[in-house]
Design a protein around this motif. Structure first.
Motif, PDB file in Angstrom:
ATOM      1  N   GLY A 296      -8.326  20.620  19.423  1.00 44.02           N
ATOM      2  CA  GLY A 296      -8.548  20.638  17.985  1.00 44.02           C
ATOM      3  C   GLY A 296      -7.418  21.370  17.293  1.00 44.02           C
ATOM      4  O   GLY A 296      -6.820  22.284  17.872  1.00 44.02           O
ATOM      5  N   PHE A 297      -7.115  20.937  16.087  1.00 44.52           N
ATOM      6  CA  PHE A 297      -6.132  21.621  15.260  1.00 44.52           C
ATOM      7  C   PHE A 297      -6.826  22.030  13.974  1.00 44.52           C
ATOM      8  O   PHE A 297      -7.500  21.220  13.326  1.00 44.52           O
ATOM      9  CB  PHE A 297      -4.940  20.718  14.933  1.00 44.52           C
ATOM     10  CG  PHE A 297      -3.920  21.355  14.022  1.00 44.52           C
ATOM     11  CD1 PHE A 297      -2.915  22.153  14.543  1.00 44.52           C
ATOM     12  CD2 PHE A 297      -3.976  21.187  12.641  1.00 44.52           C
ATOM     13  CE1 PHE A 297      -1.982  22.757  13.715  1.00 44.52           C
ATOM     14  CE2 PHE A 297      -3.057  21.788  11.810  1.00 44.52           C
ATOM     15  CZ  PHE A 297      -2.057  22.580  12.349  1.00 44.52           C
ATOM     16  N   TYR A 298      -6.647  23.294  13.594  1.00 46.72           N
ATOM     17  CA  TYR A 298      -7.329  23.833  12.430  1.00 46.72           C
ATOM     18  C   TYR A 298      -6.277  24.331  11.440  1.00 46.72           C
ATOM     19  O   TYR A 298      -5.503  25.241  11.753  1.00 46.72           O
ATOM     20  CB  TYR A 298      -8.277  24.954  12.849  1.00 46.72           C
ATOM     21  CG  TYR A 298      -9.178  24.531  13.982  1.00 46.72           C
ATOM     22  CD1 TYR A 298     -10.272  23.699  13.740  1.00 46.72           C
ATOM     23  CD2 TYR A 298      -8.905  24.910  15.307  1.00 46.72           C
ATOM     24  CE1 TYR A 298     -11.082  23.275  14.788  1.00 46.72           C
ATOM     25  CE2 TYR A 298      -9.708  24.483  16.351  1.00 46.72           C
ATOM     26  CZ  TYR A 298     -10.789  23.666  16.087  1.00 46.72           C
ATOM     27  OH  TYR A 298     -11.594  23.231  17.124  1.00 46.72           O
ATOM     28  N   THR A 299      -6.242  23.718  10.274  1.00 44.33           N
ATOM     29  CA  THR A 299      -5.231  24.039   9.280  1.00 44.33           C
ATOM     30  C   THR A 299      -5.346  25.487   8.826  1.00 44.33           C
ATOM     31  O   THR A 299      -6.445  25.975   8.555  1.00 44.33           O
ATOM     32  CB  THR A 299      -5.373  23.117   8.062  1.00 44.33           C
ATOM     33  OG1 THR A 299      -5.455  21.767   8.504  1.00 44.33           O
ATOM     34  CG2 THR A 299      -4.176  23.271   7.139  1.00 44.33           C
ATOM     35  N   ALA A 300      -4.207  26.164   8.745  1.00 47.23           N
ATOM     36  CA  ALA A 300      -4.187  27.562   8.312  1.00 47.23           C
ATOM     37  C   ALA A 300      -4.456  27.666   6.811  1.00 47.23           C
ATOM     38  O   ALA A 300      -4.453  26.676   6.081  1.00 47.23           O
ATOM     39  CB  ALA A 300      -2.841  28.202   8.654  1.00 47.23           C
ATOM     40  N   GLU A 301      -4.661  28.887   6.390  1.00 44.98           N
ATOM     41  CA  GLU A 301      -4.933  29.177   4.990  1.00 44.98           C
ATOM     42  C   GLU A 301      -3.811  28.664   4.089  1.00 44.98           C
ATOM     43  O   GLU A 301      -2.667  28.555   4.502  1.00 44.98           O
ATOM     44  CB  GLU A 301      -5.107  30.679   4.810  1.00 44.98           C
ATOM     45  CG  GLU A 301      -6.318  31.271   5.528  1.00 44.98           C
ATOM     46  CD  GLU A 301      -6.122  31.509   7.026  1.00 44.98           C
ATOM     47  OE1 GLU A 301      -7.040  32.042   7.665  1.00 44.98           O
ATOM     48  OE2 GLU A 301      -5.041  31.163   7.565  1.00 44.98           O
ATOM     49  N   ALA A 302      -4.172  28.371   2.843  1.00 48.38           N
ATOM     50  CA  ALA A 302      -3.232  27.737   1.914  1.00 48.38           C
ATOM     51  C   ALA A 302      -1.943  28.533   1.752  1.00 48.38           C
ATOM     52  O   ALA A 302      -0.857  27.955   1.612  1.00 48.38           O
ATOM     53  CB  ALA A 302      -3.904  27.533   0.553  1.00 48.38           C
ATOM     54  N   TYR A 303      -2.025  29.861   1.781  1.00 45.88           N
ATOM     55  CA  TYR A 303      -0.811  30.652   1.542  1.00 45.88           C
ATOM     56  C   TYR A 303       0.180  30.582   2.697  1.00 45.88           C
ATOM     57  O   TYR A 303       1.334  30.999   2.553  1.00 45.88           O
ATOM     58  CB  TYR A 303      -1.170  32.110   1.229  1.00 45.88           C
ATOM     59  CG  TYR A 303      -1.789  32.899   2.357  1.00 45.88           C
ATOM     60  CD1 TYR A 303      -1.002  33.622   3.249  1.00 45.88           C
ATOM     61  CD2 TYR A 303      -3.173  32.962   2.510  1.00 45.88           C
ATOM     62  CE1 TYR A 303      -1.567  34.362   4.276  1.00 45.88           C
ATOM     63  CE2 TYR A 303      -3.750  33.706   3.532  1.00 45.88           C
ATOM     64  CZ  TYR A 303      -2.945  34.403   4.415  1.00 45.88           C
ATOM     65  OH  TYR A 303      -3.520  35.138   5.426  1.00 45.88           O
ATOM     66  N   HIS A 304      -0.240  30.043   3.835  1.00 45.95           N
ATOM     67  CA  HIS A 304       0.695  29.860   4.951  1.00 45.95           C
ATOM     68  C   HIS A 304       1.430  28.523   4.873  1.00 45.95           C
ATOM     69  O   HIS A 304       2.433  28.332   5.568  1.00 45.95           O
ATOM     70  CB  HIS A 304      -0.053  29.930   6.285  1.00 45.95           C
ATOM     71  CG  HIS A 304      -0.454  31.304   6.695  1.00 45.95           C
ATOM     72  ND1 HIS A 304       0.456  32.325   6.868  1.00 45.95           N
ATOM     73  CD2 HIS A 304      -1.674  31.837   6.967  1.00 45.95           C
ATOM     74  CE1 HIS A 304      -0.179  33.421   7.237  1.00 45.95           C
ATOM     75  NE2 HIS A 304      -1.467  33.157   7.296  1.00 45.95           N
ATOM     76  N   GLN A 305       0.934  27.601   4.083  1.00 44.78           N
ATOM     77  CA  GLN A 305       1.538  26.279   4.021  1.00 44.78           C
ATOM     78  C   GLN A 305       2.837  26.311   3.222  1.00 44.78           C
ATOM     79  O   GLN A 305       2.907  26.888   2.146  1.00 44.78           O
ATOM     80  CB  GLN A 305       0.553  25.280   3.405  1.00 44.78           C
ATOM     81  CG  GLN A 305      -0.801  25.224   4.094  1.00 44.78           C
ATOM     82  CD  GLN A 305      -0.718  24.932   5.589  1.00 44.78           C
ATOM     83  OE1 GLN A 305       0.148  24.158   6.035  1.00 44.78           O
ATOM     84  NE2 GLN A 305      -1.604  25.537   6.372  1.00 44.78           N
ATOM     85  N   ASP A 306       3.866  25.694   3.792  1.00 45.74           N
ATOM     86  CA  ASP A 306       5.171  25.611   3.117  1.00 45.74           C
ATOM     87  C   ASP A 306       5.718  27.002   2.808  1.00 45.74           C
ATOM     88  O   ASP A 306       6.408  27.201   1.805  1.00 45.74           O
ATOM     89  CB  ASP A 306       5.037  24.791   1.836  1.00 45.74           C
ATOM     90  CG  ASP A 306       6.264  23.923   1.568  1.00 45.74           C
ATOM     91  OD1 ASP A 306       7.116  23.814   2.462  1.00 45.74           O
ATOM     92  OD2 ASP A 306       6.359  23.373   0.466  1.00 45.74           O
ATOM     93  N   TYR A 307       5.425  27.964   3.684  1.00 46.69           N
ATOM     94  CA  TYR A 307       5.761  29.355   3.413  1.00 46.69           C
ATOM     95  C   TYR A 307       7.273  29.583   3.318  1.00 46.69           C
ATOM     96  O   TYR A 307       7.737  30.354   2.475  1.00 46.69           O
ATOM     97  CB  TYR A 307       5.166  30.253   4.504  1.00 46.69           C
ATOM     98  CG  TYR A 307       5.143  31.713   4.122  1.00 46.69           C
ATOM     99  CD1 TYR A 307       4.034  32.273   3.496  1.00 46.69           C
ATOM    100  CD2 TYR A 307       6.232  32.545   4.377  1.00 46.69           C
ATOM    101  CE1 TYR A 307       4.011  33.613   3.129  1.00 46.69           C
ATOM    102  CE2 TYR A 307       6.228  33.879   4.009  1.00 46.69           C
ATOM    103  CZ  TYR A 307       5.113  34.408   3.389  1.00 46.69           C
ATOM    104  OH  TYR A 307       5.103  35.734   3.011  1.00 46.69           O
ATOM    105  N   PHE A 308       8.009  28.905   4.161  1.00 43.36           N
ATOM    106  CA  PHE A 308       9.473  29.072   4.185  1.00 43.36           C
ATOM    107  C   PHE A 308      10.083  28.732   2.826  1.00 43.36           C
ATOM    108  O   PHE A 308      10.892  29.492   2.287  1.00 43.36           O
ATOM    109  CB  PHE A 308      10.050  28.172   5.281  1.00 43.36           C
ATOM    110  CG  PHE A 308      11.542  28.209   5.413  1.00 43.36           C
ATOM    111  CD1 PHE A 308      12.163  29.083   6.288  1.00 43.36           C
ATOM    112  CD2 PHE A 308      12.346  27.354   4.670  1.00 43.36           C
ATOM    113  CE1 PHE A 308      13.546  29.112   6.430  1.00 43.36           C
ATOM    114  CE2 PHE A 308      13.725  27.372   4.795  1.00 43.36           C
ATOM    115  CZ  PHE A 308      14.321  28.255   5.674  1.00 43.36           C
TER     116      PHE A 308
END
Length: 237
Positions: free
Chosen positions: A185-197
């Motif tokens: 299973g893959f579980y998407t991380a919290e929104a603030y981790h997305q596109d962090y770079f």
């Protein structure tokens, strides 16, 4: 130094980090960065442009995410967690290192443009150091382990064969410790981790540890590099 420590540093440290980075040529992943050989075993070119998924773990997901968002043929990348169960897939829990999860990325790609084997070639060349056990750079713990979470028998076959190929070629000075394990299973991380770079370019951790990875991708894989802005925005299913 951990990310938590870096979060609390002042803006002066950002300036100092930039100065240190510009003056230091040491690779961010602790070894010489070169383009590894093409996989001898790879997926055949598909007859249609049917999107496929790869799930990889190689330390902090910010940098791995950033690398693959610059790879041609990749449509989208999400940071998340794999290796544990849904009930413990939160950053606060995963950060303790005892949930079984690894910080991972889910890569949606067009196999007519880039193969699974070529994604692994990029992964081992510039996104992670596969010889570091349960750590990557300044981050330590099983949540930062290097792993390939395969979703099919073909992905398992390609990953296993490529590791064997690199081992036989003595591509690294130490044994490859990257796990090849089934994706449960893959579980998407919290929104603030997305596109962090992209959203936090002045974060000292990004400057020191992750920006060099993207630079190395452009340097050693110019034929695969593209700007992040061309990534297609799609919904995660």
């Amino acid at each position: 130094m951990s990310r938590r420590t870096l979060f609390s540093l002042s803006s002066l440290t950002v300036t100092l980090a930039l100065a240190v980075l510009s003056a230091c040529s040491a690779p961010a992943i602790g070894r010489d960065v070169v383009a590894l050989p093409d996989p001898k075993v790879d997926a055949a070119a598909p007859a249609s442009h049917t999107d496929q998924v790869a799930v990889l773990a190689g330390g902090c997901f910010w940098g791995v995410d950033a690398v693959f968002k610059h790879v041609k043929g990749v449509k989208q990348v999400w940071s998340g967690y794999a290796g544990g169960n849904a009930g413990t897939a939160t950053y606060s829990q995963v950060s303790d290192g005892d949930t079984g999860h690894a910080e991972s990325v889910k890569i949606l790609y067009d196999p007519a443009q880039i193969s699974y084997g070529q994604l692994l070639r990029v992964f081992f060349s510039v996104a992670t150091d596969p010889t570091q056990l349960n750590r990557q750079g300044p981050d330590t713990g099983t949540q930062y382990r290097s792993a390939i979470f395969y979703g099919s028998d073909e992905q398992q076959r390609i990953a296993t064969a490529y590791i064997a190929q690199l081992t036989a070629a003595k591509a690294f000075d130490a044994p490859i410790v990257t796990q090849v394990v089934p994706l449960k299973g893959f579980y998407t991380a919290e929104a603030y981790h997305q596109d962090y770079f992209r959203l936090n370019p002045n974060n000292p951790y990004i400057i020191i540890n992750d920006a060099p990875k993207v630079a190395h991708l452009k340097q050693v894989f110019p034929e695969l590099y593209r700007s992040a802005e061309t990534v297609v925005s799609v919904q995660l299913h």
